[in-house]
Design a protein around this motif. Structure first.
Motif, mmCIF file in Angstrom:
data_model
loop_
_atom_site.group_PDB
_atom_site.id
_atom_site.type_symbol
_atom_site.label_atom_id
_atom_site.label_comp_id
_atom_site.label_asym_id
_atom_site.label_seq_id
_atom_site.Cartn_x
_atom_site.Cartn_y
_atom_site.Cartn_z
ATOM 1 N N LEU A 130 25.140 43.929 41.307
ATOM 2 C CA LEU A 130 26.566 44.058 41.659
ATOM 3 C C LEU A 130 27.028 45.500 41.497
ATOM 4 O O LEU A 130 27.903 45.975 42.218
ATOM 5 N N GLU B 62 34.627 50.315 46.628
ATOM 6 C CA GLU B 62 35.605 49.690 47.539
ATOM 7 C C GLU B 62 35.154 48.291 47.956
ATOM 8 O O GLU B 62 35.971 47.401 48.190
ATOM 9 N N LEU B 63 33.818 48.094 48.026
ATOM 10 C CA LEU B 63 33.324 46.756 48.362
ATOM 11 C C LEU B 63 33.440 45.809 47.171
ATOM 12 O O LEU B 63 33.803 44.641 47.322
ATOM 13 N N GLU C 1 36.843 44.586 47.019
ATOM 14 C CA GLU C 1 37.127 43.522 47.997
ATOM 15 C C GLU C 1 36.623 42.173 47.481
ATOM 16 O O GLU C 1 37.294 41.158 47.599
ATOM 17 N N VAL C 2 35.430 42.194 46.888
ATOM 18 C CA VAL C 2 34.872 40.952 46.340
ATOM 19 C C VAL C 2 35.780 40.427 45.227
ATOM 20 O O VAL C 2 36.136 39.242 45.196
ATOM 21 N N LEU C 3 36.197 41.309 44.333
ATOM 22 C CA LEU C 3 37.014 40.879 43.193
ATOM 23 C C LEU C 3 38.367 40.332 43.647
ATOM 24 O O LEU C 3 38.926 39.424 43.030
ATOM 25 N N TYR D 179 38.929 38.506 46.086
ATOM 26 C CA TYR D 179 38.802 37.115 46.537
ATOM 27 C C TYR D 179 38.622 36.135 45.379
ATOM 28 O O TYR D 179 38.559 34.940 45.598
ATOM 29 N N LEU D 180 38.521 36.665 44.163
ATOM 30 C CA LEU D 180 38.296 35.781 43.012
ATOM 31 C C LEU D 180 39.605 35.301 42.409
ATOM 32 O O LEU D 180 40.585 36.050 42.374
ATOM 33 N N PRO D 181 39.634 34.072 41.870
ATOM 34 C CA PRO D 181 40.805 33.644 41.116
ATOM 35 C C PRO D 181 40.876 34.407 39.789
ATOM 36 O O PRO D 181 39.870 34.970 39.331
ATOM 37 N N SER E 236 38.133 34.201 36.971
ATOM 38 C CA SER E 236 36.870 34.862 37.297
ATOM 39 C C SER E 236 37.028 36.378 37.244
ATOM 40 O O SER E 236 36.103 37.090 36.856
ATOM 41 N N ALA F 33 36.698 37.316 33.734
ATOM 42 C CA ALA F 33 35.295 37.300 33.296
ATOM 43 C C ALA F 33 34.608 38.596 33.696
ATOM 44 O O ALA F 33 33.822 39.167 32.935
ATOM 45 N N CYS F 34 34.932 39.112 34.906
ATOM 46 C CA CYS F 34 34.302 40.353 35.374
ATOM 47 C C CYS F 34 34.669 41.538 34.490
ATOM 48 O O CYS F 34 33.888 42.481 34.335
ATOM 49 N N LEU F 35 35.872 41.484 33.901
ATOM 50 C CA LEU F 35 36.296 42.567 33.002
ATOM 51 C C LEU F 35 35.309 42.763 31.862
ATOM 52 O O LEU F 35 35.183 43.858 31.327
ATOM 53 N N VAL G 108 31.870 47.620 36.400
ATOM 54 C CA VAL G 108 32.686 46.555 36.998
ATOM 55 C C VAL G 108 34.062 46.515 36.319
ATOM 56 O O VAL G 108 35.091 46.313 36.985
ATOM 57 N N HIS G 109 34.089 46.750 35.022
ATOM 58 C CA HIS G 109 35.353 46.762 34.276
ATOM 59 C C HIS G 109 36.321 47.776 34.893
ATOM 60 O O HIS G 109 37.504 47.484 35.112
#
Lengths: 145, 458
Positions: free
Chosen positions: B3, B9-10, B13-15, B17-19, B22, B25-27, B33-34
């Motif tokens: 990931l 920028e991509l 875009e993925v993030l 789309y997440l609720p 989630s 969780a990525c944080l 990613v954070h």
């Protein structure tokens, strides 16, 4: 016809209409070409970050959508906006390739495919905690709150 | 491929789309990613002053549980504000601010003081929702470029009580100043009717979303229909008096771009005028390309309105006060009229305490089972609210995520059983929790619209 040369040196011949789904290729084909530089079709277009596997998948998508108008301003914020059934099957057939497709579609400037791929990747992450996301995507967990 | 190897920028875009859960969780995954997730997760923050009970509501079992939730929110709010005060640079990522200022408790001044400091650092703030009574902020702090400003006196459906009227009067000067400071940028506004006069006619022309509550005096409401040509969403809430029907009748074809309409009338319709007044509503909504419609006007739901609904093919969220619909034929007509592609439905009935086998309910139960996109159903109050009933209903509605029965709410849980079969469960959740879930989940726009009459933040 257009010849596309992939990162693994495969030459793939494609109809103009299909190749032009890509904003990058469309711009390159529209640029002036000096015949002294050689035969345009023979020279081909190099795509140094797109492998042949991924390009073939992307061309499959472009072929399916070749009749549709170009949509360079494509934006979709709604995860649950209706996704065409063909698109859904296309992007979920190999979830791990979705990453490669997003990356390549971004490079090739195909916004609807970037959006579709991003949704597929997001869908893989839904409902997972940080550990599970790290495991799934080979992330080294280096963040401590 | 990892990931972390895709461009920011991509990943962004993925993030997007997440609720929210989630995204949270990525944080906690990795620093790379954070860094991308922080501006997304914290583009909206919610600050709570505490529970509703502290504002004099009678505690019962449900509210006591909700109080715990609000106390948790309050403690978290203080943490967030402290962090922003210590790290003002962080505040630049905040675009939307929700303040639930219901409680006048001992902690309120502490929260308010921190909020004043924090808001001064939120240089990219675009949208503010202020709900509650603790309105005593220095309005100069709000010299921002807001595109959305919503204020209301309580969470959820609000009733124009004397107490609320006093609160409303107290906040008028602040609302007027804030609108005055942001006239160039405002596109979405939710305000009490009495402050409508503070919106200049040229600003009406730029608004896309407008919610007016506490509509006792409709003196300025004509302005909406005369000047707000760009409006796509209009909510007229807590309307008192029959003038509204004259207004709708006079402007039946105004606001050509309107796609969302909510009308909430507090009083029962005058029986002598019921048909004429219902026709005024019908004439206003028919021939429009509506995607969200909520008619909460006691007595108005008759064949005159139901006839129009099947023509609203784009409708995704629908609210109906169908308490006047009780005969067998009427119920069948109601069921036939509900557009099948709704995502969210709120419907009120005259019955209570029926069983799922009751013949009165069968046309509607059949209808719900034929709605493939229905994710939120709030059904008042034909059947008792119990886990067994909710699970039985959810088994037949394949996409249902949330169900409200009367005043209790349930989250639907679907799990795969040992033989690959789907096992449907239900978990009771408090209304406040549902509100917070819905507010924090960008995917639940339709549900949010029915739960919350103001639409300033979507």
């Amino acid at each position: 016809m257009v010849v596309l040369i992939t990162s693994d040196d495969e030459r793939i011949v494609v109809e103009d209409d299909i190749a032009k789904r890509s904003g990058l290729i469309r711009d390159l084909l529209a640029a002036p070409w000096d015949p002294k530089d050689g035969d345009r079709e023979y020279m081909g277009i190099e795509l140094p970050i797109v492998s042949s596997d991924v390009l073939k998948k992307i061309l499959e998508y472009c072929e399916h959508h070749k009749e549709e108008p170009f949509d360079d301003t494509y934006e979709s914020e709604d995860m649950f906006a209706d996704i065409d059934e063909w698109d859904l099957n296309f992007i979920t057939a190999d979830p791990h390739m979705a990453f490669e497709i997003v990356l390549a579609a971004n490079y090739l400037e195909i916004p609807p495919l970037v959006s579709l791929g991003s949704k597929a990747v997001a869908n893989m992450m839904r409902g997972k905690d940080a550990e599970e996301i790290c495991d799934m995507f080979n992330i080294e967990k280096d963040f401590e709150p | 491929m990892s990931l972390t190897s895709i461009p920011d920028e991509l990943l962004r875009e993925v993030l997007l789309y997440l609720p929210r859960p989630s995204q949270n969780a990525c944080l906690l995954t990795c620093k790379a990613v954070h860094a991308v997730a922080v501006p997304i997760v914290f583009r909206m923050i919610s600050i709570s002053f505490g529970s509703l009970q502290e504002h004099g509501f009678e505690p019962d079992d449900v509210l006591v549980i909700e109080k715990t939730l609000w106390e948790t929110q309050k403690a978290r709010s203080i943490e967030i504000l402290d962090y922003i005060c210590r790290n003002p640079g962080f505040a630049r990522v905040i675009q939307r601010l929700l303040v639930y200022a219901y409680a006048q408790n001992d902690d309120a001044p502490k929260i308010l003081g921190r909020l004043v400091t924090a808001v001064a650092s939120m240089t990219h703030l675009q949208a503010v929702l202020w709900a509650g009574v603790g309105w005593n902020m220095d309005p100069l702090q709000w010299r921002l470029r807001l595109t959305s400003f919503s204020v209301k006196s309580q969470m959820g459906i609000d009733y124009a009580t004397v107490e609320n009227a006093e609160e409303t009067t107290a906040i008028i000067p602040y609302i007027e100043k804030i609108i005055g400071h942001n006239t160039e940028t405002l596109r979405r506004v939710a305000i009490p009717c009495v402050t409508m006069g503070s919106i200049p006619p040229n600003v009406f022309g730029r608004l896309t979303h407008l919610a007016i509550w506490n509509c006792k005096d409709l003196h300025h409401v004509d302005q909406i229909f005369l000047h707000a040509h760009s409006l796509v969403s209009l909510a007229l809430v807590e309307v008192i008096g029959p003038e509204i029907f004259h207004v709708l009748r006079a402007h039946a074809t105004a606001l050509p771009n309107l796609a969302q309409f909510k009308l909430m009338i507090l009083e029962q319709m005058d029986p002598d005028e019921e048909e004429t007044d219902t026709l005024a509503i019908r004439d206003f909504i028919q021939n429009r390309e509506l995607d969200r419609l909520d008619i909460d006007a006691p007595g108005s739901i008759s064949e005159l309105i139901l006839d129009v609904l099947p023509k609203c093919e784009r409708l995704s969220a629908l609210g109906l006060d169908a308490r006047g619909v009780s005969s067998d034929d009427d119920v069948k007509m109601l069921a036939d009229s509900i557009p099948p592609n709704l995502v969210a439905l709120h419907i009120q009935h005259p019955w209570e305490g029926l069983s799922l086998d009751s013949y009165e309910l069968q046309p509607l139960l059949t209808k719900y089972a034929e709605m493939p996109r229905l994710r939120f159903l709030h059904w008042q109050n034909p059947v008792p609210s119990s886990r067994i009933i909710v699970e039985a209903l959810a088994e037949d509605i394949p996409m249902l995520d949330y169900m409200g029965l009367g005043t209790t709410f349930w989250r639907i849980i679907r799990e795969v059983g040992p033989d690959g079969e789907t096992i449907v469960g239900a978990e009771r959740i408090q209304q406040a929790k549902l509100m917070l879930d819905v507010w924090n989940d960008d995917e639940l726009v339709d549900e949010r619209w029915l739960l919350e009459w103001h639409d300033g933040e979507t």
